[in-house]
Design a protein around this motif. Structure first.
Motif, short mmCIF file in Angstrom:
data_model
loop_
_atom_site.label_atom_id
_atom_site.label_comp_id
_atom_site.label_asym_id
_atom_site.label_seq_id
_atom_site.Cartn_x
_atom_site.Cartn_y
_atom_site.Cartn_z
N ILE A 77 1.01 -1.19 0.14
CA ILE A 77 -0.10 0.15 0.05
C ILE A 77 0.90 1.15 -0.03
CG2 ILE A 77 -1.92 -1.23 1.02
CD1 ILE A 77 -0.95 0.18 3.81
N SER A 78 0.36 2.49 -0.05
CA SER A 78 1.15 3.82 -0.21
C SER A 78 2.14 3.83 0.91
CB SER A 78 0.31 4.75 -0.34
OG SER A 78 -0.87 4.94 0.80
N THR A 79 1.98 3.19 2.22
CA THR A 79 2.59 3.56 3.20
C THR A 79 3.64 2.27 3.53
OG1 THR A 79 0.84 2.65 4.74
CG2 THR A 79 1.16 5.02 4.32
N GLY A 80 3.77 1.14 2.76
CA GLY A 80 4.49 -0.01 2.83
C GLY A 80 3.76 -1.37 2.73
N LEU A 81 4.18 -2.18 3.29
CA LEU A 81 3.60 -3.61 3.12
C LEU A 81 2.55 -3.83 4.20
CD1 LEU A 81 6.56 -5.74 2.08
CD2 LEU A 81 4.69 -5.06 0.70
N CYS A 82 1.31 -4.26 3.74
CA CYS A 82 0.40 -4.69 4.86
C CYS A 82 0.10 -6.09 4.60
CB CYS A 82 -0.92 -3.95 4.32
SG CYS A 82 -2.45 -4.24 5.29
N LEU A 83 0.18 -6.80 6.03
CA LEU A 83 -0.05 -8.18 6.09
C LEU A 83 -1.68 -8.35 5.76
CD1 LEU A 83 0.86 -11.06 7.02
CD2 LEU A 83 0.00 -10.25 9.20
#
Length: 217
Positions: free
Chosen positions: A190-196
């Motif tokens: 996602i725009s702020t990094g990786l999402c689990l």
């Protein structure tokens, strides 16, 4: 950026007391991997890229899954050397490796704490170095083109959760303890990094006929 699916290897040699003897799949571990590969193909899961660590149990799991892709081996995806550090903790602090899972539940967070605090003289790598290599390889793979599947180990998957979600030590240990053999974990960019977005899924082992085929060690 592309989503990354991490797979823990199949059940290894559960009677081992060192790194070398642990590093091979049991007959059940190979079957778990075959079931997972068949499930992925049957559900239409398509990957553009495949990776694994360089450990034998990673290679055997990827082979049994029959991914249909060239598997890129990367030592940064290897597991922390738990047995080696457990031996150091026993030699230096008198804390023995437990013989059962109940003891292991207490042993793992204690070892992680000693390791992070630099209290295991001669450890193969520092906690900070392990954290950094997991962060680096996860960022590199997620920056590639197309969906990626990665065959690795439970400790690395737990650390991937730490670096993406900011888990503190107790939560990291609990995550590692929960991870089953051939379980599936997915990270979505996602725009702020990786999402689990998926944790510890074992759809290929669900159902009464495979209930006894689910393993943690």
């Amino acid at each position: 950026m592309s989503h990354v699916t991490l797979v823990r290897h199949g059940q290894a040699n559960t009677h081992a007391k060192d790194e070398i003897n642990y590093d091979r799949l049991s007959a059940l571990g190979k079957q778990q991997a075959r079931w997972l590969g068949a499930h992925m193909r049957g559900s239409g899961e398509v990957f553009a890229r495949a990776y694994s660590g360089t450990l034998r149990r990673h290679q055997e799991t990827a082979a049994e899954m029959e991914l249909g892709l060239e598997v890129v081996e990367d030592a940064r995806l290897n597991e922390l050397e738990y047995f080696t550090m457990a031996q150091l903790m026993q030699q230096q602090h008198g804390i023995a490796l437990p013989p059962d899972r109940e003891g292991f539940i207490l042993h793992l967070p204690q070892l992680f704490t000693y390791w992070r605090e630099g209290r295991l003289e001669g450890a193969p790598e520092s906690f900070a170095d392990f954290e950094a290599r997991v962060d680096d390889v996860l960022a590199e793979i997620s920056a590639g083109s197309g969906r990626a599947v990665v065959v690795t180990s439970g400790g690395l998957i737990g650390m991937a959760m730490r670096v993406t979600m900011g888990l503190e030590m107790k939560a990291l240990a609990h995550a590692c303890l929960a991870i089953e053999n051939t379980s599936v974990h997915r990270f979505q960019p996602i725009s702020t990094g990786l999402c689990l977005t998926l944790f510890n899924a074992v759809p290929h082992l669900e159902g009464a006929e495979r209930a006894l085929s689910r393993t943690h060690i």
